[in-house]
Each structure stands twice: as structure tokens, then as C-alpha cells.
Design a protein around this motif. Structure first.
Motif, short mmCIF file in Angstrom:
data_model
loop_
_atom_site.label_atom_id
_atom_site.label_comp_id
_atom_site.label_asym_id
_atom_site.label_seq_id
_atom_site.Cartn_x
_atom_site.Cartn_y
_atom_site.Cartn_z
N PRO A 13 0.81 -1.23 0.00
CA PRO A 13 0.00 0.00 0.00
C PRO A 13 0.84 1.28 0.00
O PRO A 13 0.31 2.37 -0.18
CB PRO A 13 -0.82 -0.13 1.28
N ILE A 14 2.17 1.15 0.23
CA ILE A 14 3.03 2.34 0.28
C ILE A 14 3.36 2.78 -1.14
O ILE A 14 3.75 1.98 -1.98
CB ILE A 14 4.33 2.04 1.04
N SER A 15 3.25 4.06 -1.41
CA SER A 15 3.63 4.62 -2.71
C SER A 15 4.05 6.07 -2.54
O SER A 15 3.52 6.80 -1.69
CB SER A 15 2.45 4.52 -3.69
N PRO A 31 1.43 6.89 13.88
CA PRO A 31 0.47 6.04 14.59
C PRO A 31 0.48 4.62 14.00
O PRO A 31 1.12 4.34 12.99
CB PRO A 31 -0.86 6.74 14.33
N ASN A 32 -0.27 3.75 14.65
CA ASN A 32 -0.43 2.38 14.13
C ASN A 32 -1.06 2.42 12.73
O ASN A 32 -1.87 3.30 12.43
CB ASN A 32 -1.30 1.54 15.06
N GLU A 33 -0.67 1.46 11.88
CA GLU A 33 -1.16 1.35 10.50
C GLU A 33 -0.68 2.50 9.62
O GLU A 33 -1.26 2.76 8.58
CB GLU A 33 -2.70 1.29 10.45
N ALA A 34 0.39 3.16 10.05
CA ALA A 34 0.92 4.25 9.22
C ALA A 34 1.92 3.73 8.20
O ALA A 34 2.36 4.48 7.33
CB ALA A 34 1.58 5.30 10.10
N GLY A 35 2.33 2.45 8.30
CA GLY A 35 3.25 1.86 7.33
C GLY A 35 4.67 1.75 7.82
O GLY A 35 5.57 1.51 7.02
N SER A 766 -2.20 5.31 7.12
CA SER A 766 -2.67 4.95 5.77
C SER A 766 -4.16 4.70 5.79
O SER A 766 -4.71 4.15 6.74
CB SER A 766 -1.94 3.68 5.30
N ARG A 767 -4.81 5.14 4.74
CA ARG A 767 -6.28 5.01 4.65
C ARG A 767 -6.63 3.94 3.64
O ARG A 767 -5.96 3.79 2.64
CB ARG A 767 -6.88 6.36 4.20
#
Length: 767
Positions: A13-15, A31-35, A766-767
Motif C-alpha cells: 500500500p506504500i507509494s 500512529p499504528n497502521e501508518a506503514g 494509511s487510509r
């Protein structure tokens, strides 16, 4: 060497990620889920390439990242690390060093495969070869087939060598004892006699085998020839399959029915001609009768009416009235007339009554007479008229009786002629019907002949025969093929052990042919050649050789019975010898081979003992060397600066770290000189211990300062420990080391600001 930039164009999901990393301590917060975890995974894959397998839980994205790491060394040269060439390829980075020093993931500061890694580091730093020493010990243990305690092993992978040695020693003693007893019983002489007979038997078997081989050759050649002949017959038979007895029988039946039909036509034609002549004759007779009947028919309507009138007149039969009445009437009339005279004369009424009386009496007599006379007169007129009419018709008509007789004859003649006509008509109808039936029968027979001719032509055309004779000839040839094929099949079946069916059809035989060919191949001699010249074998001499062979086998059996116990003992010795799991094969089938077996067993035992002694001595030497090498691991551990870092981080609560080579554990000494295992420490102190060890190992192992990747490495530390740990990192940063610290904790972000001038990098969720 420090990390200057992280660029990730695409990784899961990172770009479009682009981070500028500062020297010293660089905090990356999010935060958590930020990659953060995926970013660390991508960095490790770019640094280590395929060797990244040493890390766990790094396969959440199953492809390599698109991007690069920008590295700068202390000479100012920059190096771009991407998927084409990893950092480990550029600088020869050991994957274990990356796992146990540079990268701290999931807050785990422990050393992976700790004992092995310390030994490997020691070997690299001192040039020792501890692993090779242990490998040599294992090699000699396997060579000598020893247990871990140094005794002879009985493990399966070593071939149960201890048990085999004991068996070999016992078997050698048994063989020696039995050899002495067998010589006393002269079993060796019986063996020699048996050996001689065996040689004679061998020669006899060779002679019989040669004859059997030649006979088998001759038999197979005959089988092969018959198979070829049968195959040719089957092929030829296919051409005759279309010819069937059903068709032939049908043709014969059709031909027979046609002959019968033609015969029937001839007979029917003659009968029809006779009937035609009879019909013509009947028609002539009928015409004659009809000619005779016609006059009667023409008169019949008149005659029939007259006949009825005649019948009526005959029934009336009138008689003429008596003349007496007429005369009495005339007398009375005269008297009446005469009575008028006195009346006229005398004018007397008495005469009047007398005149009236005579007049009445006259009427009484005259009127009946006149009625009867008138009726009779009318009857006579009718009779005369009727007689005239009959006479006009040609009848004899003198009186009614004669007319009646003539009419009766007329009716009888007419009836007779009509009956003759009717009979002739009936005969004509019967004969005509019979002739018509015969004509129809002739027509049906002609159609039957036509249909049969067409059916015969169709059958002959279908089977390709010109006529019935040609089909009969083909059927005879087919029958001959079947007979010859069946005879060959029966012979082959018996020869090949098939239990042949004598009622087998040619089609079924064709299906059996491949089976017979396959069975024949099993009978084919190995060196068979169809071009080889046949050699005649005298079967009588062959039977004599077989008889001689049986006699030799019988003699051998008699000797064998005498030597049965001896052979049984040798077989038992052979079985026990085979159970020793020895690669070399030794046949123990006679007393002459027993000494050789004894020697072989002695050599087998000596080889086991020799290998045991060599292995024990070699292992003793290498274990002494290994003990000395293990002490050097502790010595090398003492040269690390880990104790100083640990003492500083813990605020002087612990003085020293050392490695216990005997227990193979890391231990610490506190300010009271108490010794503790690392596992006895609190989680925070445990993390401080391994941070100190990692930092010390990095300074010792790596050729120049490098960068660490930390994933919330101090998450279990309180505020004081956190400050102490960052203080150590700051001191190392002054010496050129870099630390990229990924965290989710606010207190880590705040504590790091005291020791780093680098701008905080924030990662968005990340969303």
C-alpha cells in the motif's frame, strides 16, 4: 557509512514515499497502521536481497519494493541501493550481523541463535574453527560408530555394530567347533562326492538344456510357421466373411419357390384354358336355353293373367239351369194368360186372383231360371273368350281342361328351361370365378417370380457372386479356410496351453490370434532366428539324457539326505553371517569355505575394534582442542565494551557482562558481585543488556561505523531507562554511528528530542 535517503515508489500500500534521513539519531514517528513496519520490511529487502529470509514475518508483501536507499560513506561517496544490487553485495554484509546487530524488529533485542552466533563471531575475530572441530568429532564418532558417551553404538544407522560384533565373535567360535566335529564324521568326503556328482549333473543338465533348447527352437519355428499360416488364413477369411449360408439357403429357397411358382403357372394356365373352353361351351348352352326361354317369357305375362282367370273359372265350374223350370215357367205363364180370359169374360175377381197367382208363380220359377241361365251364359262367354285367347297364344283350347293341361305343360317347360338357364348361369359363374382365381394366382406367381429374381439379384450383387453356383463355390472355399484355421488353432492351443474351444468361430479365432502370438513370444528362445538352420534332435537320445539326469538328481538327493543336517547347520551359519549386515558376500555352502568364513569374521571384528580405537583416540584429542576453543569464546566476550555500556545504561547497578562457556549462557554481575542469568532480569533491564551487547558487537565486528534500524526497541523501558539508552546512542552517534528509530510512542519522540537535532519525520496513518 550512514543512511541518507529512503525512497519507496511502490511497496504494497506504500507509494511515493521519500524520506531524508539525518545523521546521528533520526526519529520516524507515526500512529499504528501508518506503514512503519512495511517501510522497515522494504529497507531490509533492499539491504539484504534474498538473504532477508533470516528475518521472520517479512513476507506480508510477496514482491521486492520499487525504490532505493541512498547511502553515503565517510569519504562523501554516495551509493544507491536498489533491487539490482543489495547493500550486502556492496559491502559483504553478513546476514547474521544484520539480524543480530543492525536491525531490531518488533521490539526484540535478543540475539538469534545466540550460542552459535557468539562462536561464529569468535571464529571470525580469532581465526578459530570451532565448528570444524565439532564436525571432525562427529565425523570420527560416525567412523568409529560410537555413542555420545564413547562406547560402541548399537544404533540402526550404524548397522547395529555392537550387536553385530558380538554375533560375529560368537559365530566364529561356533564355526571353529563345528569344523572339528565335521572332520571327525568325514562330512568333507561326502561333500567331495556330492561335488563330483554335481559336476556330472551340471554336464547332464547342459546336454539336456542344449537338446531342450534345440527342441524349443524347432517347436517355436513350427509354432511360428503355424501362426503365420493361421494369420494368412484369417486375412483370407476376411474376404469370405460376406459369403454366408443364410444367403445361400435363401437363394436356394427363392429358386425353389420360383420353380414351384413356374410349375404352378403352367398347371394353372392349362386349367385356365380348359375352364375357358368350358365357359364358352356353357355360354353356348346358355344362349340356346335363353333362345328357348324367350317365347315363354314373352307369353308369360299374358299366360300368367289368363292362368289366374282359368284357375278362377275352374273353381266356378257353372252348370246349365234345368229346362224343367223353363217349361214350368212357360206353362205358368200360359196359365196366367189363360186366366185373364175368364177374368175378361166374367169380370170376376176370383179369376183376377187366379191370374195374379199364376203370374207370381211364373215369376218364382222363371226368375231363378233366368238368373242361372244368365250366369251360365256369362260363364260360357268367358270360357269361350278365354279359350280363344289361349288358342291365339298357340295352346290347344277345346275346353278348359285341355287348356289347363296345356298351361301346366307350358309352366313346366318354362320352369325347366329357366332352371336349366339358372343352372348354366351358376355353372358359368363358378367356372368364371375359378378361372379368375386361377388367373389371379398366375399373376401372384408371376409377381413372386419377379420379386424373387430381384431379391436374388440383390443378394448376389451384395456378396459379389455371379450366381448360386459361384456363391456355393465361395462357401466351400470359406468352409475350407475355417476347417484349416480350426485345425491349426486346435494344434496351437494345445501347444500354448490354452485349452482350445473346438466350437470357436473364425471371428472369435481372429480375436484369439493376438493372444496366441503373445503366448508364442513367451516361448520364443532368446537367440532365436528365423533364418537359423534347423538341427534334428533324436528324441529317444534326449529322453535317455533326461533319464540320466533324473538318476543323478536321485543320487544327489540321497547324498543330500545324508548331509541334510550338515547343510542345515551351514544354512544356519550362512543366515547368521548374512545378518551381520556386511557388504561383502560370502557363500558358506561347504566345509571348505568354513576356514575362510572364520578368517573373514576375525577380520570383521578386528576392523570394528581398530576403527573404535582410532575414533576414541581422535575424539579425545579433538575434545581437548574444543575445550580450549570454548574458553576463547569467553575471552573474546570479555574484550567487548558491552560491560561499559551496560554499566552506563543501568546507572552503575551492574558492573560486568560475561559468557559462561560451560553453561553457554550470558550472565551479569551486579554491584553486590552477585551473578545472574540474563533471563532473570526484568524485561527493561534485559533489553538494556542486549542493546549493550549489540552495540559492542557492532563496534567489534563491523569495519566502520554504520547505521542501526530500530523498531520501537525501547518500548518496555521506563522514562529513566529510556533516557539512559538514548544517551548511549548519542555517544555512539558522536563516533559516526547512525540510528533510524521508528516509534509510535509520544514519550520516545519527546525523549529523543534531547539527543537529536534532526527534524522529526511523521508518517500519516494509511487510509
Amino acid at each position: 557509512m550512514f543512511l541518507k535517503k529512503i525512497v519507496l515508489n511502490q511497496y504494497g500500500p506504500i507509494s511515493g514515499q521519500d524520506m531524508d534521513i539525518g545523521k546521528g539519531i533520526q526519529i520516524i514517528w507515526g500512529p499504528n497502521e501508518a506503514g512503519k513496519t512495511l517501510t522497515i520490511d522494504a529497507m531490509l529487502k533492499l539491504m539484504l536481497g534474498k538473504t532477508v529470509k533470516d528475518f521472520e514475518n517479512i513476507d506480508r508483501v510477496d514482491h521486492m519494493p520499487e525504490g532505493y536507499l541512498l547511502i553515503e560513506d565517510y569519504q562523501g561517496q554516495q551509493l544507491k541501493i536498489g533491487t539490482d544490487k543489495s547493500l550486502s553485495q556492496h559491502m559483504g554484509l553478513n546476514p547474521q550481523d544484520a539480524r543480530n546487530i543492525l536491525a531490531i524488529r518488533n521490539s526484540d533485542l535478543t540475539i538469534n541463535l545466540e550460542e552459535e552466533y557468539y562462536r561464529t563471531v569468535t571464529d571470525r575475530l580469532t581465526g578459530l574453527q570451532t565448528e570444524r572441530i565439532e564436525s571432525m568429532v562427529d565425523m570420527f564418532r560416525q567412523y568409529g560408530r560410537l555413542t555420545d558417551q564413547g562406547s560402541l553404538s548399537n544404533r540402526k544407522e550404524y548397522g547395529n555394530i555392537k550387536e553385530n560384533r558380538e554375533r560375529a565373535e560368537q559365530l566364529a567360535g561356533n564355526l571353529n567347533s563345528y569344523m572339528a566335529r565335521a572332520r571327525e564324521e568325514e562330512l568333507d568326503e561326502l561333500e567331495l562326492q556330492k561335488l563330483k556328482l554335481s559336476e556330472e549333473l551340471k554336464q547332464a543338465k547342459q546336454a539336456v538344456a542344449y537338446s531342450e533348447k534345440q527342441l524349443a527352437y524347432n517347436d517355436f519355428k513350427q509354432i511360428e510357421g503355424n501362426l503365420e499360416q493361421l494369420s494368412d488364413l484369417v486375412k483370407n477369411y476376411r474376404q469370405y466373411k460376406k459369403y454366408s449360408h443364410e444367403d445361400y439357403n435363401r437363394l436356394i429357397k427363392l429358386e425353389s419357390e420360383m420353380d414351384a411358382a413356374e410349375t404352378s403357372i403352367k398347371a394353372s394356365s392349362s386349367e385356365a384354358e380348359a375352364l375357358g373352353r368350358a365357359i364358352t361351351d356353357i355360354k353356348g348352352k346358355k344362349a340356346d336355353v335363353e333362345g328357348k326361354v324367350k317365347p315363354y317369357a314373352d307369353k308369360w305375362s299374358v299366360v300368367d293373367n289368363l292362368k289366374q282367370e282359368l284357375t278362377g273359372l275352374q273353381k266356378q265350374k257353372q252348370v246349365s239351369p234345368a229346362r224343367l223350370l223353363m217349361w214350368v215357367s212357360f206353362a205358368l205363364l200360359l196359365l196366367a194368360g189363360l186366366s185373364i180370359v175368364p177374368l175378361a169374360l166374367h169380370q170376376n175377381l176370383t179369376y183376377l186372383w187366379l191370374s195374379l197367382s199364376f203370374s207370381v208363380m211364373f215369376l218364382a220359377f222363371f226368375l231363378p231360371y233366368f238368373y242361372r241361365w244368365s250366369k251360365f251364359r256369362a260363364y260360357k262367354v268367358r270360357v269361350e273368350g278365354l279359350l280363344n285367347e289361349f288358342a291365339n297364344l298357340g295352346f290347344k283350347a277345346h275346353d278348359l281342361k285341355e287348356v289347363a293341361s296345356s298351361v301346366s305343360r307350358f309352366v313346366d317347360e318354362k320352369k325347366s328351361l329357366e332352371e336349366s338357364k339358372t343352372k348354366l348361369e351358376q355353372e358359368l359363374e363358378v367356372e368364371s370365378r375359378q378361372r379368375q382365381r386361377i388367373i389371379e394366382e398366375i399373376g401372384r406367381n408371376n409377381k413372386l417370380i419377379s420379386d424373387h429374381k430381384q431379391e436374388m439379384a440383390d443378394i448376389l450383387n451384395q456378396v459379389g457372386a455371379e450366381n448360386i453356383t459361384g456363391l456355393s463355390k465361395c462357401l466351400d472355399e470359406k468352409k475350407d479356410l475355417q476347417h484349416r484355421g480350426k485345425q491349426i488353432y486346435l494344434w496351437l492351443g494345445k501347444e500354448l496351453g490354452m485349452e482350445p474351444d473346438p466350437d470357436l468361430s473364425m471371428d472369435e479365432l481372429e480375436k484369439k490370434l493376438p493372444i496366441m502370438q503373445e503366448l508364442a513370444l513367451n516361448r520364443r528362445p532368446e537367440d532365436y532366428s528365423s533364418t537359423r538352420v534347423d538341427q534334428d534332435i533324436d528324441r529317444e537320445q534326449y529322453q535317455q539324457k533326461k533319464q540320466q539326469l533324473l538318476q543323478l538328481e536321485e543320487q544327489l538327493e540321497q547324498i543330500g539326505q545324508k548331509l541334510s543336517d550338515h547343510q542345515e547347520r551351514l544354512r544356519d551359519f550362512q543366515k547368521r553371517l548374512n545378518q551381520l549386515d556386511i557388504d561383502q558376500i560370502l557363500e558358506l555352502d561347504s566345509l571348505s569355505k568354513v576356514p575362510r568364513a572364520e578368517t573373514f569374521l576375525e577380520e570383521f571384528i578386528q576392523d570394528i575394534d581398530r576403527r573404535f580405537e582410532v575414533a576414541v583416540k581422535a575424539i579425545s584429542i579433538f575434545e581437548q582442542i574444543s575445550s580450549e576453543e570454548q574458553l576463547k569464546v569467553s575471552d573474546i566476550f570479555g574484550t567487548l565494551s558491552a560491560s561499559d555500556y551496560f554499566k552506563q545504561i543501568t546507572g552503575q547497578r551492574y558492573n560486568r557482562i560475561y559468557y559462561d562457556s560451560a553453561q553457554k549462557r550470558v550472565k551479569v554481575v551486579n554491584r553486590d558481585e552477585s551473578i545472574l542469568d540474563a533471563v532473570q532480569l526484568s524485561r527493561g533491564t534485559y533489553d538494556q543488556l542486549y542493546l549493550a551487547i549489540r552495540v559492542a558487537l557492532a563496534q567489534k565486528v563491523l569495519p566502520e561505523p554504520c547505521f542501526f534500524i530500530l523498531d520501537d526497541a525501547f518500548i518496555y523501558s521506563d522514562k529513566t531507562r529510556l533516557s539512559q539508552q538514548f544517551e548511549v546512542l548519542a555517544q555512539l552517534a558522536e563516533k559516526g554511528w547512525s540510528f533510524i528509530y521508528f516509534t509510535v510512542k509520544e514519550e520516545v519522540k519527546e525523549a529523543a528530542e534531547q539527543f537529536s537535532d534532526n527534524k522529526l519525520i511523521c508518517m500519516e496513518e494509511s487510509r
